[in-house]
Design a protein around this motif. Structure first.
Motif, PDB file in Angstrom:
ATOM      1  N   ALA A 110       1.004  -1.358  -0.263  1.00  0.00           N
ATOM      2  CA  ALA A 110      -0.026  -0.041   0.154  1.00  0.00           C
ATOM      3  C   ALA A 110       0.915   1.312   0.075  1.00  0.00           C
ATOM      4  O   ALA A 110       0.937   2.415  -0.598  1.00  0.00           O
ATOM      5  CB  ALA A 110      -1.287   0.179   1.423  1.00  0.00           C
ATOM      6  N   LYS A 111       2.496   1.324   0.687  1.00  0.00           N
ATOM      7  CA  LYS A 111       3.074   1.955   0.653  1.00  0.00           C
ATOM      8  C   LYS A 111       3.834   2.357  -0.729  1.00  0.00           C
ATOM      9  O   LYS A 111       3.760   3.669  -0.749  1.00  0.00           O
ATOM     10  CB  LYS A 111       3.932   2.386   1.946  1.00  0.00           C
ATOM     11  CG  LYS A 111       4.924   3.331   2.535  1.00  0.00           C
ATOM     12  CD  LYS A 111       5.700   2.743   3.104  1.00  0.00           C
ATOM     13  CE  LYS A 111       6.570   3.702   4.356  1.00  0.00           C
ATOM     14  NZ  LYS A 111       8.124   4.084   3.167  1.00  0.00           N
ATOM     15  N   LYS A 112       3.650   1.748  -0.558  1.00  0.00           N
ATOM     16  CA  LYS A 112       5.516   2.069  -2.351  1.00  0.00           C
ATOM     17  C   LYS A 112       4.346   1.954  -3.043  1.00  0.00           C
ATOM     18  O   LYS A 112       4.536   2.553  -4.318  1.00  0.00           O
ATOM     19  CB  LYS A 112       5.724   0.904  -2.619  1.00  0.00           C
ATOM     20  CG  LYS A 112       6.662   0.306  -1.719  1.00  0.00           C
ATOM     21  CD  LYS A 112       7.379  -1.075  -2.383  1.00  0.00           C
ATOM     22  CE  LYS A 112       8.644  -1.121  -0.861  1.00  0.00           C
ATOM     23  NZ  LYS A 112       9.449   0.102  -0.949  1.00  0.00           N
ATOM     24  N   GLY A 113       2.318   1.825  -3.312  1.00  0.00           N
ATOM     25  CA  GLY A 113       1.965   2.139  -4.744  1.00  0.00           C
ATOM     26  C   GLY A 113       1.130   3.979  -4.529  1.00  0.00           C
ATOM     27  O   GLY A 113       1.474   4.176  -5.132  1.00  0.00           O
ATOM     28  N   VAL A 114       0.763   3.833  -2.785  1.00  0.00           N
ATOM     29  CA  VAL A 114       0.617   5.829  -2.689  1.00  0.00           C
ATOM     30  C   VAL A 114       1.730   6.441  -3.126  1.00  0.00           C
ATOM     31  O   VAL A 114       1.141   7.493  -3.917  1.00  0.00           O
ATOM     32  CB  VAL A 114       0.130   5.319  -1.201  1.00  0.00           C
ATOM     33  CG1 VAL A 114      -0.343   7.117  -0.742  1.00  0.00           C
ATOM     34  CG2 VAL A 114      -0.926   4.449  -1.083  1.00  0.00           C
ATOM     35  N   GLU A 115       3.437   6.142  -2.728  1.00  0.00           N
ATOM     36  CA  GLU A 115       4.198   7.136  -3.154  1.00  0.00           C
ATOM     37  C   GLU A 115       4.577   7.284  -4.710  1.00  0.00           C
ATOM     38  O   GLU A 115       5.106   7.792  -5.033  1.00  0.00           O
ATOM     39  CB  GLU A 115       5.784   6.663  -2.011  1.00  0.00           C
ATOM     40  CG  GLU A 115       5.468   6.441  -0.612  1.00  0.00           C
ATOM     41  CD  GLU A 115       6.240   5.995   0.239  1.00  0.00           C
ATOM     42  OE1 GLU A 115       7.333   5.313  -0.809  1.00  0.00           O
ATOM     43  OE2 GLU A 115       6.044   6.491   1.079  1.00  0.00           O
ATOM     44  N   MET A 157      -5.157  11.876   3.332  1.00  0.00           N
ATOM     45  CA  MET A 157      -5.814  11.074   3.203  1.00  0.00           C
ATOM     46  C   MET A 157      -6.427  11.112   1.279  1.00  0.00           C
ATOM     47  O   MET A 157      -7.050  10.555   0.948  1.00  0.00           O
ATOM     48  CB  MET A 157      -6.602  11.663   4.049  1.00  0.00           C
ATOM     49  CG  MET A 157      -6.635  10.955   5.624  1.00  0.00           C
ATOM     50  SD  MET A 157      -6.417   8.731   5.617  1.00  0.00           S
ATOM     51  CE  MET A 157      -7.843   8.638   5.185  1.00  0.00           C
ATOM     52  N   GLU A 158      -6.108  12.370   1.181  1.00  0.00           N
ATOM     53  CA  GLU A 158      -7.147  12.415  -0.393  1.00  0.00           C
ATOM     54  C   GLU A 158      -6.092  12.085  -1.670  1.00  0.00           C
ATOM     55  O   GLU A 158      -6.553  11.237  -2.461  1.00  0.00           O
ATOM     56  CB  GLU A 158      -7.419  13.662  -0.737  1.00  0.00           C
ATOM     57  CG  GLU A 158      -7.848  13.838  -1.701  1.00  0.00           C
ATOM     58  CD  GLU A 158      -9.176  13.792  -2.510  1.00  0.00           C
ATOM     59  OE1 GLU A 158      -9.748  13.441  -3.298  1.00  0.00           O
ATOM     60  OE2 GLU A 158     -10.287  13.856  -1.316  1.00  0.00           O
ATOM     61  N   THR A 159      -4.749  12.096  -1.021  1.00  0.00           N
ATOM     62  CA  THR A 159      -3.631  11.113  -1.785  1.00  0.00           C
ATOM     63  C   THR A 159      -4.308  10.258  -1.928  1.00  0.00           C
ATOM     64  O   THR A 159      -3.969   9.172  -3.316  1.00  0.00           O
ATOM     65  CB  THR A 159      -2.548  11.423  -1.441  1.00  0.00           C
ATOM     66  OG1 THR A 159      -2.229  12.869  -0.880  1.00  0.00           O
ATOM     67  CG2 THR A 159      -1.336  11.372  -2.315  1.00  0.00           C
ATOM     68  N   MET A 160      -3.941   9.311  -0.963  1.00  0.00           N
ATOM     69  CA  MET A 160      -4.117   7.620  -0.493  1.00  0.00           C
ATOM     70  C   MET A 160      -5.829   7.252  -1.633  1.00  0.00           C
ATOM     71  O   MET A 160      -5.888   6.242  -1.781  1.00  0.00           O
ATOM     72  CB  MET A 160      -5.137   7.082   0.609  1.00  0.00           C
ATOM     73  CG  MET A 160      -3.254   7.470   1.915  1.00  0.00           C
ATOM     74  SD  MET A 160      -3.512   7.188   3.403  1.00  0.00           S
ATOM     75  CE  MET A 160      -3.321   4.976   3.351  1.00  0.00           C
ATOM     76  N   LYS A 161      -6.764   8.094  -1.454  1.00  0.00           N
ATOM     77  CA  LYS A 161      -8.067   8.047  -2.015  1.00  0.00           C
ATOM     78  C   LYS A 161      -7.886   7.846  -3.592  1.00  0.00           C
ATOM     79  O   LYS A 161      -8.492   7.142  -3.852  1.00  0.00           O
ATOM     80  CB  LYS A 161      -9.515   8.982  -1.560  1.00  0.00           C
ATOM     81  CG  LYS A 161      -9.626   9.087  -0.246  1.00  0.00           C
ATOM     82  CD  LYS A 161     -10.573   9.710   0.125  1.00  0.00           C
ATOM     83  CE  LYS A 161     -11.199   9.341   1.556  1.00  0.00           C
ATOM     84  NZ  LYS A 161     -12.395  10.478   2.155  1.00  0.00           N
ATOM     85  N   GLU A 162      -6.841   8.674  -4.086  1.00  0.00           N
ATOM     86  CA  GLU A 162      -7.008   8.773  -5.547  1.00  0.00           C
ATOM     87  C   GLU A 162      -6.219   7.543  -6.319  1.00  0.00           C
ATOM     88  O   GLU A 162      -5.955   7.642  -7.209  1.00  0.00           O
ATOM     89  CB  GLU A 162      -5.924  10.416  -5.510  1.00  0.00           C
ATOM     90  CG  GLU A 162      -6.748  11.385  -5.393  1.00  0.00           C
ATOM     91  CD  GLU A 162      -5.922  12.758  -6.466  1.00  0.00           C
ATOM     92  OE1 GLU A 162      -4.872  12.273  -5.863  1.00  0.00           O
ATOM     93  OE2 GLU A 162      -6.345  13.898  -5.800  1.00  0.00           O
TER      94      GLU A 162
END
Length: 422
Positions: free
Chosen positions: A386-391, A404-409
């Motif tokens: 999850a972490k690497k995907g969001v980054e 949190m908005e970045t994570m939703k995107e």
């Protein structure tokens, strides 16, 4: 492969307020004999021992009906304070407004509620008590009011097979974060039930794969179905699902069950005890059980041993045991025929890291406290992915801060297809 515990399922009590036809525990109805259950102090000691294997594991407190134990909130608070991601498996019936508040205050991160039909009479018949459906729905509503994430769990049977798409849709509209589809293993009271056919099993797994990403914000996963990863691979060898979904039968490898009286078994559907926590440390049982060692270095018998998917799938060891009394035997619910002659053994290693302190792909990206707190609520075995995907998403978008908005995107972006829930 590391063999630390990912998930521990703990039947904290045999006492129950239902008479479910499929109960693997053969739970006692309300006033049944529960005198041999582990005491509060014994439970605390076992939790301490669990931390020596992996203090970040998911700990499922279930039953019977766990909310019938008077010390359930003491136990859940103790486990949560030790670092476990503690969740509750319940039928939802005992959950009132005050109980829901206590669940939240005790550190429980999520609640799994069982629902077997949208027809209240069919659900009540399966659960053995009139009014069960209405009370379960009321319990879900109380959980929602206090802001605890919940998942709906359904066991596939011949009676509800055609209803599964409707139940999934209901779970989504109700606000469930996860929908777990369990496949029956005929043990306990469920030994007398007629399971779905092998053909229906295969068709349902294919259906789940096709629709698993169609419900924005709700994860859909089959349980007790190691064939699912083989099915996913057959649909798409590059499916993102294969990167973040732990496949194969986890019994005795990264998963185990503890019974109310302290017996440790490979999974809830394999009743043979490998040791009792009253006699041995959980640490000793986990690392030194002969049966667990066999499951971690499996030498299957028959078709499973010859299959090119034996590392990716391996079949359900509980079904093999229930059907032939050989936990290394064939899984009778698998229709796949291995390729003849020499073949490539298919395997996809899942790298597991316990924390989120590993180096980021992008050093100049900063996580907000809110986003980082949410990340810590993702089960440890999915955090790194999850972490690497969001980054990666943040880098592509030119973001310097992850919110949190970045994570939703990132989740909504199909190219990333993160394996977590917002």
């Amino acid at each position: 492969m590391a063999f630390e515990t990912y998930i521990i399922s703990w039947n904290i009590t045999k006492r129950c307020n239902l008479r479910c036809a499929h109960c693997y525990l053969d739970a006692s109805y309300l006033t049944g004999d529960v005198t041999d259950e582990l005491s509060t102090v014994e439970c605390f000691r076992v939790i301490d021992q669990m931390t020596q294997v992996n203090p970040n594991a998911v700990l499922i407190l279930t039953g019977g009906e766990p909310l019938l134990r008077k010390d359930i909130f003491e136990i859940s608070r103790y486990a949560s304070d030790k670092g476990f991601m503690t969740v509750l498996g319940t039928n939802g019936i005992p959950i009132t407004e005050s109980v829901a508040r206590k669940i939240k205050e005790s550190g429980i991160k999520g609640v799994g509620v069982s629902l077997d039909s949208l027809n209240s009479q069919k659900h009540d018949s399966f659960r053995g008590i009139k009014g069960a459906w209405d009370n379960t729905i009321n319990g879900i509503e109380e959980i929602k009011r206090v802001g605890i994430e919940f998942q709906i769990q359904t066991t596939v049977t011949k009676e509800n097979y055609d209803e599964i798409p409707l139940i999934i849709d209901f779970a989504y509209k109700t606000g469930a974060r996860v929908f777990n589809l369990f496949f029956l293993v005929c043990t306990g009271r469920g030994e007398e039930l007629t399971d779905i056919s092998a053909e229906q099993y295969e068709d349902m797994l294919s259906y789940v794969y096709k629709i698993h990403d169609n419900f924005k914000g709700m994860m859909i996963r089959p349980k007790c179905a190691p064939h699912f990863k083989r099915v996913a691979y057959q649909f798409d060898k590059d499916s993102p699902l294969l990167n973040g979904y732990i496949g194969g039968c986890r019994a005795g490898t990264n998963y185990c069950r503890i019974t109310p009286e302290g017996n440790v078994t490979p999974c809830p559907y394999m009743p043979d005890s490998v040791g009792n926590v009253r006699d041995k440390s959980f640490v000793d049982i986990w690392w030194n059980s002969d049966m667990f060692k066999n499951l971690r270095q499996p030498e299957y018998h028959g078709k499973c041993q010859e299959c090119e998917y034996k590392l990716l799938c391996g079949g359900c060891r509980a079904r093999a045991s229930a059907s032939s009394n050989d936990y290394m035997g064939d899984d009778p619910w698998c229709l796949y025929e291995p390729e003849k002659g020499e073949k490539k053994i298919i395997n996809l290693e899942t790298v597991v890291k316990y924390g989120i302190e590993d180096e980021s792909d992008t050093e100049d990206i900063v996580w907000t406290d809110e986003a980082l707190k949410f990340l810590k609520n993702i089960p440890f075995f999915a955090r790194t992915i999850a972490k690497k995907g969001v980054e990666k998403h943040a880098k592509e978008m030119g973001y310097k801060t992850i919110t949190m908005e970045t994570m939703k995107e990132a989740r909504e972006k199909r190219a990333g297809k993160m394996r977590f829930k917002i």
